[in-house]
Design a protein around this motif. Structure first.
Motif, PDB file in Angstrom:
ATOM      1  N   ILE A  38      14.381  44.736  38.873  1.00  0.00           N
ATOM      2  CA  ILE A  38      13.947  43.344  38.692  1.00  0.00           C
ATOM      3  C   ILE A  38      12.888  43.242  37.609  1.00  0.00           C
ATOM      4  O   ILE A  38      12.948  42.371  36.729  1.00  0.00           O
ATOM      5  CB  ILE A  38      13.437  42.779  40.034  1.00  0.00           C
ATOM      6  N   LEU A  39      11.908  44.129  37.644  1.00  0.00           N
ATOM      7  CA  LEU A  39      10.824  44.070  36.652  1.00  0.00           C
ATOM      8  C   LEU A  39      11.325  44.414  35.256  1.00  0.00           C
ATOM      9  O   LEU A  39      10.822  43.877  34.259  1.00  0.00           O
ATOM     10  CB  LEU A  39       9.680  44.988  37.073  1.00  0.00           C
ATOM     11  N   GLU A  40      12.305  45.315  35.160  1.00  0.00           N
ATOM     12  CA  GLU A  40      12.904  45.597  33.850  1.00  0.00           C
ATOM     13  C   GLU A  40      13.585  44.352  33.294  1.00  0.00           C
ATOM     14  O   GLU A  40      13.457  44.043  32.096  1.00  0.00           O
ATOM     15  CB  GLU A  40      13.922  46.732  33.975  1.00  0.00           C
ATOM     16  N   ARG A  41      14.307  43.639  34.135  1.00  0.00           N
ATOM     17  CA  ARG A  41      14.969  42.411  33.690  1.00  0.00           C
ATOM     18  C   ARG A  41      13.951  41.346  33.332  1.00  0.00           C
ATOM     19  O   ARG A  41      14.140  40.596  32.368  1.00  0.00           O
ATOM     20  CB  ARG A  41      15.929  41.928  34.787  1.00  0.00           C
ATOM     21  N   LEU A  42      12.884  41.265  34.106  1.00  0.00           N
ATOM     22  CA  LEU A  42      11.834  40.288  33.813  1.00  0.00           C
ATOM     23  C   LEU A  42      11.143  40.614  32.494  1.00  0.00           C
ATOM     24  O   LEU A  42      10.820  39.713  31.708  1.00  0.00           O
ATOM     25  CB  LEU A  42      10.812  40.278  34.951  1.00  0.00           C
ATOM     26  N   ASP A  43      10.942  41.902  32.232  1.00  0.00           N
ATOM     27  CA  ASP A  43      10.264  42.318  31.008  1.00  0.00           C
ATOM     28  C   ASP A  43      11.073  41.958  29.766  1.00  0.00           C
ATOM     29  O   ASP A  43      10.509  41.812  28.676  1.00  0.00           O
ATOM     30  CB  ASP A  43      10.007  43.833  31.055  1.00  0.00           C
ATOM     31  N   ALA A  44      12.391  41.832  29.933  1.00  0.00           N
ATOM     32  CA  ALA A  44      13.248  41.486  28.792  1.00  0.00           C
ATOM     33  C   ALA A  44      13.199  39.997  28.458  1.00  0.00           C
ATOM     34  O   ALA A  44      13.721  39.574  27.428  1.00  0.00           O
ATOM     35  CB  ALA A  44      14.689  41.894  29.081  1.00  0.00           C
ATOM     36  N   VAL A  45      12.563  39.199  29.330  1.00  0.00           N
ATOM     37  CA  VAL A  45      12.454  37.758  29.106  1.00  0.00           C
ATOM     38  C   VAL A  45      11.190  37.485  28.299  1.00  0.00           C
ATOM     39  O   VAL A  45      10.081  37.811  28.740  1.00  0.00           O
ATOM     40  CB  VAL A  45      12.410  36.992  30.445  1.00  0.00           C
ATOM     41  N   ARG A  46      11.340  36.897  27.147  1.00  0.00           N
ATOM     42  CA  ARG A  46      10.210  36.677  26.245  1.00  0.00           C
ATOM     43  C   ARG A  46       9.532  35.344  26.524  1.00  0.00           C
ATOM     44  O   ARG A  46       9.647  34.372  25.797  1.00  0.00           O
ATOM     45  CB  ARG A  46      10.677  36.740  24.782  1.00  0.00           C
ATOM     46  N   ARG A  47       8.850  35.301  27.650  1.00  0.00           N
ATOM     47  CA  ARG A  47       8.074  34.120  27.991  1.00  0.00           C
ATOM     48  C   ARG A  47       7.041  34.513  29.036  1.00  0.00           C
ATOM     49  O   ARG A  47       7.140  35.570  29.664  1.00  0.00           O
ATOM     50  CB  ARG A  47       8.966  32.999  28.530  1.00  0.00           C
ATOM     51  N   ASP A  48       6.043  33.678  29.224  1.00  0.00           N
ATOM     52  CA  ASP A  48       5.002  33.946  30.207  1.00  0.00           C
ATOM     53  C   ASP A  48       5.322  33.205  31.504  1.00  0.00           C
ATOM     54  O   ASP A  48       5.925  32.133  31.510  1.00  0.00           O
ATOM     55  CB  ASP A  48       3.639  33.480  29.682  1.00  0.00           C
ATOM     56  N   PHE A  49       4.898  33.807  32.614  1.00  0.00           N
ATOM     57  CA  PHE A  49       5.065  33.199  33.929  1.00  0.00           C
ATOM     58  C   PHE A  49       3.677  33.004  34.543  1.00  0.00           C
ATOM     59  O   PHE A  49       2.811  33.876  34.435  1.00  0.00           O
ATOM     60  CB  PHE A  49       5.917  34.081  34.822  1.00  0.00           C
ATOM     61  N   THR A  50       3.491  31.869  35.179  1.00  0.00           N
ATOM     62  CA  THR A  50       2.179  31.563  35.754  1.00  0.00           C
ATOM     63  C   THR A  50       2.176  31.579  37.273  1.00  0.00           C
ATOM     64  O   THR A  50       1.179  31.959  37.895  1.00  0.00           O
ATOM     65  CB  THR A  50       1.683  30.195  35.270  1.00  0.00           C
ATOM     66  N   ASP A  51       3.298  31.175  37.900  1.00  0.00           N
ATOM     67  CA  ASP A  51       3.369  31.090  39.356  1.00  0.00           C
ATOM     68  C   ASP A  51       4.662  31.733  39.837  1.00  0.00           C
ATOM     69  O   ASP A  51       5.753  31.216  39.582  1.00  0.00           O
ATOM     70  CB  ASP A  51       3.298  29.635  39.820  1.00  0.00           C
ATOM     71  N   ILE A  52       4.526  32.848  40.557  1.00  0.00           N
ATOM     72  CA  ILE A  52       5.675  33.643  41.003  1.00  0.00           C
ATOM     73  C   ILE A  52       5.709  33.670  42.527  1.00  0.00           C
ATOM     74  O   ILE A  52       4.671  33.808  43.182  1.00  0.00           O
ATOM     75  CB  ILE A  52       5.564  35.097  40.485  1.00  0.00           C
ATOM     76  N   LEU A  53       6.908  33.555  43.082  1.00  0.00           N
ATOM     77  CA  LEU A  53       7.105  33.792  44.505  1.00  0.00           C
ATOM     78  C   LEU A  53       7.801  35.136  44.678  1.00  0.00           C
ATOM     79  O   LEU A  53       8.897  35.356  44.140  1.00  0.00           O
ATOM     80  CB  LEU A  53       7.969  32.688  45.134  1.00  0.00           C
ATOM     81  N   GLY A  61       4.385  45.626  45.559  1.00  0.00           N
ATOM     82  CA  GLY A  61       5.022  46.365  44.477  1.00  0.00           C
ATOM     83  C   GLY A  61       5.436  45.498  43.308  1.00  0.00           C
ATOM     84  O   GLY A  61       5.576  45.993  42.188  1.00  0.00           O
ATOM     85  N   ILE A  62       5.664  44.221  43.540  1.00  0.00           N
ATOM     86  CA  ILE A  62       5.996  43.304  42.450  1.00  0.00           C
ATOM     87  C   ILE A  62       4.697  42.727  41.901  1.00  0.00           C
ATOM     88  O   ILE A  62       3.955  42.040  42.605  1.00  0.00           O
ATOM     89  CB  ILE A  62       6.931  42.185  42.935  1.00  0.00           C
ATOM     90  N   ALA A  63       4.440  43.031  40.646  1.00  0.00           N
ATOM     91  CA  ALA A  63       3.245  42.538  39.963  1.00  0.00           C
ATOM     92  C   ALA A  63       3.651  42.023  38.592  1.00  0.00           C
ATOM     93  O   ALA A  63       4.409  42.685  37.879  1.00  0.00           O
ATOM     94  CB  ALA A  63       2.195  43.641  39.834  1.00  0.00           C
ATOM     95  N   ILE A  69       0.726  35.241  42.230  1.00  0.00           N
ATOM     96  CA  ILE A  69       1.892  35.645  43.016  1.00  0.00           C
ATOM     97  C   ILE A  69       1.686  35.256  44.472  1.00  0.00           C
ATOM     98  O   ILE A  69       0.736  35.700  45.119  1.00  0.00           O
ATOM     99  CB  ILE A  69       2.159  37.153  42.895  1.00  0.00           C
ATOM    100  N   ALA A  70       2.563  34.411  44.966  1.00  0.00           N
ATOM    101  CA  ALA A  70       2.614  34.091  46.391  1.00  0.00           C
ATOM    102  C   ALA A  70       3.646  35.008  47.026  1.00  0.00           C
ATOM    103  O   ALA A  70       4.711  35.247  46.458  1.00  0.00           O
ATOM    104  CB  ALA A  70       2.988  32.633  46.594  1.00  0.00           C
TER     105      ALA A  70
END
Length: 278
Positions: A38-53, A61-63, A69-70
């Motif tokens: 999941i984090l590898e796929r997220l890292d490939a997205v070129r944008r910032d995230f502010t609020d994660i569930l 483990g998800i950071a 992060i909620a």
């Protein structure tokens, strides 16, 4: 009228509480693989995230850098441990548009209303928000399945959860209203010295049977299953068990996203392009 539950919600919570009270980390290798993917796929997205569930959060483990992060989990102890809330995935309490990302590792294969859960996840996302999920899918646990079939003959009891294949998973994303849906799989093989070690891992990762119509396994059945599992071992005495991980990617709809071309709008002929010298 809603469909009857497949999974026992109370038993599922208690199994997760039991895993939390024991050495969950020692059995969490599948979740670790899912989180890494999941984090590898997220890292490939070129944008910032502010609020994660983080949905299904036995640990932190998800950071995600610079994001709030909620965390939420169906188990009370896991939710308490991570400072999150206890929820069932098909009964999410979050307001529409609360997050720009929802990440879920290892829980969606035990949800009674998975289409409903995915729809709720999509609703909690802001426009152009991202959902990344992972869970055990079809093709998982073939050695366990074969051992139980040998042990129980023509009248097997309900012991393994229904499994979703990658094509059906992609269809569920579309049904839930996600844009740009993608479903793919990764396989992970583990070699076990005994049937008992496999069962220990399933219990330890809170992946044991929580079907509503489950029945206890007799000692005789357990012994036959263990013998069948051992009979399938390689010369070194270890039996290979396979886990198939389904990864899901979907976006909450937004006007800025690319759209498929309108049918009949092509300006070039495929037949002409395929002609020699074309």
């Amino acid at each position: 009228m809603s469909a009857p539950d497949i999974f026992d919600r109370v038993a599922r919570r208690l199994r997760r509480d039991r895993a939390a009270a024991h050495d969950y980390a020692a059995h969490a290798f599948l979740r670790d693989v899912m989180v890494e993917g999941i984090l590898e796929r997220l890292d490939a997205v070129r944008r910032d995230f502010t609020d994660i569930l983080d949905l299904g959060a036995p640990d932190a483990g998800i950071a995600v850098p610079n994001a709030r992060i909620a965390r939420a989990d169906p188990g009370f102890r896991f939710a308490q441990r991570t400072g999150g809330v206890q929820v069932d995935e098909d009964r999410l309490p979050f307001a529409d548009g609360s997050f720009d990302g929802v990440l879920s590792a290892g829980v969606l294969d035990q949800v009674n209303d998975l289409p409903g859960a995915l729809s709720l996840i999509r609703r909690t996302l802001r426009p152009d928000g991202l959902f990344l999920g992972a869970f055990l899918g079809a093709g998982s646990l073939p050695a366990l399945r074969a051992s139980l079939r040998t042990a129980e003959g023509d009248r097997p009891a309900a012991r393994l959860h229904p499994q979703i294949d990658v094509r059906s998973a992609g269809d569920l994303l579309v049904r839930a209203g996600f844009s740009l849906p993608v479903a793919d799989i990764e396989t992970f093989d583990v070699r076990y010295a005994s049937f008992g070690r496999l069962l220990d891992d399933l219990r330890g990762m809170a992946a044991s049977n929580v079907l509503v119509d489950r029945v206890a396994m007799s000692r005789e059945t357990l012994a036959r299953a263990a013998a069948a599992f051992a009979a399938a071992a390689a010369p070194d005495g270890r039996t290979t068990e396979r886990f198939v991980i389904v990864f899901l990617t979907g976006w909450a709809p937004d006007a800025s996203q690319p759209k498929p071309a309108r049918r009949g709008s092509a300006t070039a002929s495929l037949a002409a392009a395929l002609k020699p010298g074309g």
